[in-house]
Scaffold this motif. Structure first.
Motif, short mmCIF file in Angstrom:
data_model
loop_
_atom_site.label_atom_id
_atom_site.label_comp_id
_atom_site.label_asym_id
_atom_site.label_seq_id
_atom_site.Cartn_x
_atom_site.Cartn_y
_atom_site.Cartn_z
N PHE A 155 0.81 -1.22 0.00
CA PHE A 155 0.00 0.00 0.00
C PHE A 155 0.85 1.27 0.00
O PHE A 155 0.32 2.37 -0.01
N ASP A 156 2.17 1.11 0.04
CA ASP A 156 3.04 2.27 0.01
C ASP A 156 3.00 2.91 -1.38
O ASP A 156 2.99 2.22 -2.39
N ALA A 157 3.00 4.24 -1.41
CA ALA A 157 2.95 4.97 -2.68
C ALA A 157 4.16 4.66 -3.55
O ALA A 157 4.11 4.85 -4.78
N CYS A 158 5.24 4.19 -2.94
CA CYS A 158 6.47 3.92 -3.68
C CYS A 158 6.69 2.43 -3.95
O CYS A 158 7.80 2.01 -4.31
N TYR A 159 5.66 1.61 -3.77
CA TYR A 159 5.81 0.18 -4.02
C TYR A 159 6.14 -0.07 -5.49
O TYR A 159 5.48 0.46 -6.39
N SER A 160 7.15 -0.89 -5.74
CA SER A 160 7.61 -1.16 -7.11
C SER A 160 6.71 -2.20 -7.78
O SER A 160 6.97 -3.40 -7.73
N SER A 161 5.68 -1.72 -8.43
CA SER A 161 4.75 -2.62 -9.11
C SER A 161 5.20 -2.94 -10.53
O SER A 161 4.56 -3.75 -11.22
N ASP A 162 6.30 -2.33 -10.98
CA ASP A 162 6.75 -2.56 -12.35
C ASP A 162 7.76 -3.70 -12.47
O ASP A 162 8.15 -4.07 -13.58
N GLY A 183 4.04 1.12 5.99
CA GLY A 183 4.74 1.80 4.92
C GLY A 183 6.13 1.21 4.76
O GLY A 183 6.66 0.56 5.67
N PHE A 184 6.75 1.43 3.61
CA PHE A 184 8.02 0.78 3.30
C PHE A 184 9.13 1.19 4.27
O PHE A 184 9.79 0.33 4.87
N LEU A 185 9.37 2.46 4.45
CA LEU A 185 10.48 2.90 5.29
C LEU A 185 10.30 2.51 6.75
O LEU A 185 11.27 2.07 7.39
N PRO A 186 9.10 2.63 7.34
CA PRO A 186 8.93 2.12 8.71
C PRO A 186 9.22 0.63 8.83
O PRO A 186 9.80 0.18 9.82
N GLN A 187 8.83 -0.14 7.81
CA GLN A 187 9.11 -1.58 7.85
C GLN A 187 10.60 -1.85 7.77
O GLN A 187 11.13 -2.74 8.46
N TYR A 216 22.48 -0.42 0.82
CA TYR A 216 21.08 -0.33 1.26
C TYR A 216 20.91 0.65 2.42
O TYR A 216 19.98 1.47 2.43
N ILE A 217 21.79 0.61 3.40
CA ILE A 217 21.68 1.49 4.56
C ILE A 217 21.86 2.93 4.14
O ILE A 217 21.13 3.83 4.60
N SER A 218 22.82 3.19 3.26
CA SER A 218 23.04 4.54 2.75
C SER A 218 21.80 5.05 2.03
O SER A 218 21.38 6.20 2.21
N LEU A 219 21.20 4.19 1.20
CA LEU A 219 20.00 4.58 0.48
C LEU A 219 18.84 4.85 1.44
O LEU A 219 18.07 5.81 1.24
N TYR A 220 18.74 4.03 2.47
CA TYR A 220 17.69 4.23 3.48
C TYR A 220 17.82 5.60 4.13
O TYR A 220 16.84 6.34 4.27
#
Length: 329
Positions: free
Chosen positions: A136-143, A224-228, A255-259
């Motif tokens: 349900f996150d607006a940034c979910y990668s559906s592609d 949401g993605f970031l809280p998870q 990954y941590i840097s991107l987070y």
């Protein structure tokens, strides 16, 4: 002690808790709560839980077994089902054998028949997933391409990794509806690739070995993605890193840097771009097998009113928002 609508009266671990109306509750009396007392009972198994509901001994239950839904409906029980984003991951620890080799992780993902797992574990009460969380996150990668079962490719990957014909233990417990069934169904699917998965159903699963197992099943509600990510995808003090992600080198090692970049980014489009990069790494080399998203399916007697269908993380419409927004007719 607190500001909620109820206060504890008694608590017997593993059996029952009793709470009574908080006379000093800060909301006006016209806004509830409507119950004088709330009793929460623990049941040893789901069959006993359903039988108690059908007999009128209790008023509502969480996670009604999917095979019991029609029987319950026929006896006047109300079903509360919300389109959910909860997930029951199969967790491969990327720093523990045999999953240190990314080819093994990729092979195990290819052994999963996701539509079949959805039907056999949830009786269709959910939706097919793609090894990523937070739908349900607006940034979910559906592609990203929907991953499908490919036994021949899985066998090829295992052979190249020197792991063809391998055996591995998969640990699970009856901690949430579908955890044990997920393990058993997946184990059956792996046989086609020549892999033996021994399912270990352990009532002490959430003990000293939790988060230290190479292969295990768990459960999560949707976020949401970031809280998870903050809860389950980072090194300590992140509390629940089941897959021991991220890798120390190669794809995903940033990954941590991107987070941290995503947390600071105020432009929503740019933040989504960063999150998509994180999700791509998870999708390509991660340790989660997420075959489906499960709906929240609960049941209650007809005289309990006020529940609303929701996408919440917690069952029974977040338990009537603390048993505050539900009442007896």
């Amino acid at each position: 002690i607190g500001t909620g609508p109820y206060q504890i009266q008694s608590f017997t671990p593993g059996q029952q808790s009793v709470a009574v109306r908080n006379k000093n509750y800060w909301r006006p009396a016209s806004d509830g709560p409507w119950f004088d007392q709330v009793t929460v009972t623990d049941f040893a198994d789901s069959a006993a839980q359903v039988n108690a509901l059908l007999a009128g001994q209790i008023d509502a239950i969480t996670d009604i077994p999917f095979g019991q839904i029609d029987t319950a409906k026929a006896q006047g029980i109300q079903i509360l089902e919300g389109h959910g984003g909860g997930w029951l991951p199969l967790c491969m620890a990327i720093d523990m054998e045999p999953f240190t080799d990314v080819r093994v992780r990729q092979a195990f993902r290819l052994m999963a028949d996701r539509p079949a797992m959805l039907e056999q574990v949830l009786s269709g009460h959910g939706s097919v997933a793609n090894d990523l969380f937070a739908p349900f996150d607006a940034c979910y990668s559906s592609d990203l391409a929907q991953r499908e079962q490919d036994i021949e490719q899985a066998k090829s990957l295992l052979k190249s990794a020197g792991k063809d014909g391998m055996t591995v233990d998969l640990h699970t417990t009856n901690g949430a509806a579908g955890m044990v069934d997920s393990a058993n169904v997946f184990a059956a699917q792996c046989k086609a690739a020549g892999v033996t998965v021994n399912v270990k159903n352990d009532p002490n699963y959430y003990g000293d070995q939790y988060l230290k197992l190479a292969f295990s099943v768990d459960f999560w509600g949707t976020r949401g993605f970031l809280p998870q990510v903050g809860l389950g995808m980072l090194p300590p003090p992140c509390p629940y890193n089941e897959t021991h992600w991220p890798p120390k080198s190669g794809e995903g090692s940033d990954y941590i840097s991107l987070y941290n970049q995503a947390l600071k980014e105020t432009d929503s489009t740019k933040r989504c771009d960063i999150i998509h990069e994180m999700q791509k790494a998870e999708y390509e080399v991660g340790g989660y097998i997420i075959p489906f998203f499960n709906n929240l399916v609960d049941a209650h007697s007809a005289n309990v009113q006020g529940f609303k269908v929701s996408k919440a993380t917690l069952n029974l419409d977040t338990f009537g928002h603390g048993y505050r927004t539900i009442w007896f007719t």
